[in-house]
Design an enzyme around this catalytic site. Structure first.
Site, mmCIF file in Angstrom:
data_model
loop_
_atom_site.group_PDB
_atom_site.id
_atom_site.type_symbol
_atom_site.label_atom_id
_atom_site.label_comp_id
_atom_site.label_asym_id
_atom_site.label_seq_id
_atom_site.Cartn_x
_atom_site.Cartn_y
_atom_site.Cartn_z
ATOM 1 N N GLY A 43 0.662 -1.095 0.137
ATOM 2 C CA GLY A 43 0.015 -0.098 -0.042
ATOM 3 C C GLY A 43 0.803 1.253 0.050
ATOM 4 C CG ASP A 102 -7.841 1.274 10.565
ATOM 5 O OD1 ASP A 102 -8.330 1.091 11.644
ATOM 6 O OD2 ASP A 102 -8.471 1.165 9.405
ATOM 7 C CE LYS A 130 -9.999 4.465 6.962
ATOM 8 N NZ LYS A 130 -10.701 3.014 6.686
ATOM 9 N NE ARG A 164 -2.096 -3.029 -4.039
ATOM 10 C CZ ARG A 164 -2.200 -2.958 -3.017
ATOM 11 N NH1 ARG A 164 -1.804 -1.994 -2.203
ATOM 12 N NH2 ARG A 164 -2.343 -4.235 -2.134
#
Length: 179
Positions: A43, A102, A130, A164
């Protein structure tokens, strides 16, 4: 792919501007030093590449593949390392570059592990945060954007290995991932 997004959360221009600002801060902090920049694959690869091109530092590069999610969308509570570092980090200043923080579990485990392996310091750089979902006691040292608790894709982030390559970050429609 664009039709699968409910809306664009962060434009290419917003991301580009913020990546430049983070790079400037890192250039100032690490001036005259030689940190090891560790990309957490897959990612973070787009963010990592853009960030590195803006660093005016003599950096070393390495990559890790780690996960606490497996194939689900909720942390399993166990860190799995599929690809570990290629270099000895004893005495190194390590900069972990991650796409999103996260729950914080993965980054908390990585930071602890790297310090146990003898890293001189560990700095965490994330594109997205987040914050409302944090359960681990960890935070980014440098963060691009605090975002709402939505399923986001693009700029390296995926759903089932898709999206992506979007140049922006979009909120994925629920109908796409709740099939």
């Amino acid at each position: 792919m664009t039709n699968d997004c409910e809306r664009i959360l962060l434009t290419k221009e917003q991301i580009d501007k913020r990546v430049g600002e983070i790079a400037a801060e890192l250039n100032e902090k690490y001036a005259g030093r030689h940190p090891l920049c560790v990309c957490i694959l897959k990612g973070a690869v787009v963010f990592y590449a853009d960030l590195l091109r803006r660093l005016d530092l003599d950096v070393m590069l390495d990559f890790m593949v780690v996960s606490s999610y497996g194939t689900g969308s909720v942390s399993s509570g166990a860190l799995k390392i599929a690809k570990d570092l290629s270099v000895d980090i004893r005495g190194q200043e390590v900069i972990i570059v991650e796409d999103i923080i996260d729950s914080g579990f993965t980054l908390a485990c990585l930071k602890k592990m790297m310090l146990e392996r003898g890293a001189k310091s560990v700095t965490i750089v994330t594109l997205l945060d987040k914050a409302s979902r944090r359960t681990a006691d960890v935070s980014s040292d440098y963060n691009g954007f605090v975002i709402e608790d939505e399923f986001v894709v693009g700029y390296g982030l995926d759903y089932a290995e898709r999206y992506r390559n979007l140049p922006y970050i979009g909120i994925l429609k629920r109908s796409v991932y709740e099939k």
